[in-house]
Write an enzyme that holds these catalytic residues in place. Structure first.
Site, PDB file in Angstrom:
ATOM      1  N   ASP A   1       0.871  -1.170   0.000  1.00 37.78           N
ATOM      2  CA  ASP A   1       0.000   0.000   0.000  1.00 37.78           C
ATOM      3  C   ASP A   1       0.910   1.222   0.000  1.00 37.78           C
ATOM      4  O   ASP A   1       1.421   1.636   1.043  1.00 37.78           O
ATOM      5  CB  ASP A   1      -0.903  -0.018   1.235  1.00 37.78           C
ATOM      6  CG  ASP A   1      -1.711   1.260   1.403  1.00 37.78           C
ATOM      7  OD1 ASP A   1      -1.915   1.967   0.392  1.00 37.78           O
ATOM      8  OD2 ASP A   1      -2.140   1.548   2.544  1.00 37.78           O
TER       9      ASP A   1
ATOM     10  N   GLY B   1       1.611   4.897  -0.077  1.00 43.91           N
ATOM     11  CA  GLY B   1       1.041   6.210   0.164  1.00 43.91           C
ATOM     12  C   GLY B   1       2.059   7.303  -0.068  1.00 43.91           C
ATOM     13  O   GLY B   1       3.238   7.031  -0.313  1.00 43.91           O
ATOM     14  N   ASN B   2       1.611   8.542   0.036  1.00 50.04           N
ATOM     15  CA  ASN B   2       2.513   9.661  -0.220  1.00 50.04           C
ATOM     16  C   ASN B   2       3.627   9.767   0.809  1.00 50.04           C
ATOM     17  O   ASN B   2       4.741  10.182   0.481  1.00 50.04           O
ATOM     18  CB  ASN B   2       1.713  10.973  -0.232  1.00 50.04           C
ATOM     19  CG  ASN B   2       0.847  11.097  -1.465  1.00 50.04           C
ATOM     20  OD1 ASN B   2       1.335  11.234  -2.574  1.00 50.04           O
ATOM     21  ND2 ASN B   2      -0.464  11.029  -1.273  1.00 50.04           N
TER      22      ASN B   2
ATOM     23  N   ASP C   1      -6.121   3.699  -3.140  1.00 49.18           N
ATOM     24  CA  ASP C   1      -6.397   3.314  -1.758  1.00 49.18           C
ATOM     25  C   ASP C   1      -7.889   3.372  -1.447  1.00 49.18           C
ATOM     26  O   ASP C   1      -8.413   2.512  -0.730  1.00 49.18           O
ATOM     27  CB  ASP C   1      -5.601   4.185  -0.788  1.00 49.18           C
ATOM     28  CG  ASP C   1      -5.774   5.683  -1.027  1.00 49.18           C
ATOM     29  OD1 ASP C   1      -6.274   6.072  -2.107  1.00 49.18           O
ATOM     30  OD2 ASP C   1      -5.388   6.463  -0.137  1.00 49.18           O
TER      31      ASP C   1
ATOM     32  N   THR D   1       3.669  24.707  26.702  1.00 48.78           N
ATOM     33  CA  THR D   1       3.468  24.871  25.255  1.00 48.78           C
ATOM     34  C   THR D   1       3.261  23.536  24.557  1.00 48.78           C
ATOM     35  O   THR D   1       2.374  23.388  23.706  1.00 48.78           O
ATOM     36  CB  THR D   1       4.673  25.613  24.634  1.00 48.78           C
ATOM     37  OG1 THR D   1       4.785  26.899  25.236  1.00 48.78           O
ATOM     38  CG2 THR D   1       4.494  25.776  23.136  1.00 48.78           C
TER      39      THR D   1
END
Length: 260
Positions: free
Chosen positions: A6, A8-9, A108, A183
């Site tokens: 698979d 993906g980017n 996908d 923070t």
């Protein structure tokens, strides 16, 4: 045994199936500049880690949204495994794509349509938490009829860190409370709870526009699905490897394999 990829980017998820059983899986960084030999060496190392011989792999299925990787990966499988990879697209799959521009739908999302219709047998929304967060609207009979594409959780966080000079990059660990006193806690609360409420809000809007009287089943997949599930009221189930199972189903369908 079969291997499925698979692509993906940001990440490539690899699955090793023995019949219907996913016996090993790996999550790798997608790098479009890798050569077929580099990819072949990577495959060889993964199989070695699983104590599997190359000759035991009888098939490969690839679902990719990165064309620059698809060709070299297919070539690597042929050279290193002596197997011709099946590149999965809508053609030949037992699904229907009912949208205005079907050729633009990512592989996908097509694979998730196949997996969801066969695994759940009911109207389903698949929330896929990747580089983008996608919401795939799928009917019980395997029709993809649209959805939503939103910025991914990590993509949004990386943009925040890159565009603000004083906010530190921080790990995406769910905070104990919404109101942060440091923070890092404020950032984590904003990213995690913001993503969760965004998912819930979009799912509710999708349910409000659902074209039938049935209420869709809400399934999450992708790397952050398990992390966000406890904070999302609308997510009913997590299937972290839904796309890998869909690739295995696509391979079986294309090759005519029948499993008991």
């Amino acid at each position: 045994m079969i291997l499925v990829f698979d692509v993906g980017n940001t990440e490539t998820t690899v699955g090793l199936f023995d019949g219907d059983l996913l016996v090993r899986h790996w999550r790798l960084t997608t790098e479009s500049s890798r050569t077929p030999d580099e990819l072949g060496l990577m495959i060889a190392m993964l199989l070695q880690a699983a104590t599997v011989q190359a000759g035991q792999i009888i098939g490969v299925a690839i679902g990719s949204v990165v064309p620059q990787v698809t060709g070299p990966l297919s070539e690597a499988c042929e050279d290193w495994l002596d197997v011709k990879a099946i590149v999965v697209d809508a053609a030949g799959l037992p699904i229907r794509v009912d949208v205005d521009e079907p050729l633009t739908v990512g592989a996908d999302r097509l694979i998730n349509t196949l997996a969801a219709s066969r695994m759940f047998g009911r109207d389903t929304v698949v929330v896929d938490l990747g580089t983008a967060t996608t919401f795939d609207c799928i009917t019980a009979d395997g029709t993809f009829f649209g959805g939503v594409i939103a910025p991914g959780v990590r993509t949004s966080a990386e943009t925040l860190f890159r565009r603000t000079s004083k906010l530190p990059a921080t790990e995406l660990i769910p905070p104990a409370r919404v109101i942060g006193r440091r923070t890092e806690e404020c950032i984590r609360a904003g990213i995690v709870f913001g993503a969760a409420d965004s998912i819930d809000g979009i799912v509710r809007r999708i349910k409000g526009e659902w074209p039938t009287d049935s209420v869709p089943f809400i399934v999450a997949t992708g790397g952050l699905a398990e992390t966000l599930k406890p904070y999302c009221r609308e997510l009913e189930r997590v299937e972290p490897f839904l796309t890998l199972h869909g690739l295995r189903m696509a391979y079986d369908h294309v090759t005519g394999v029948r499993r008991r």
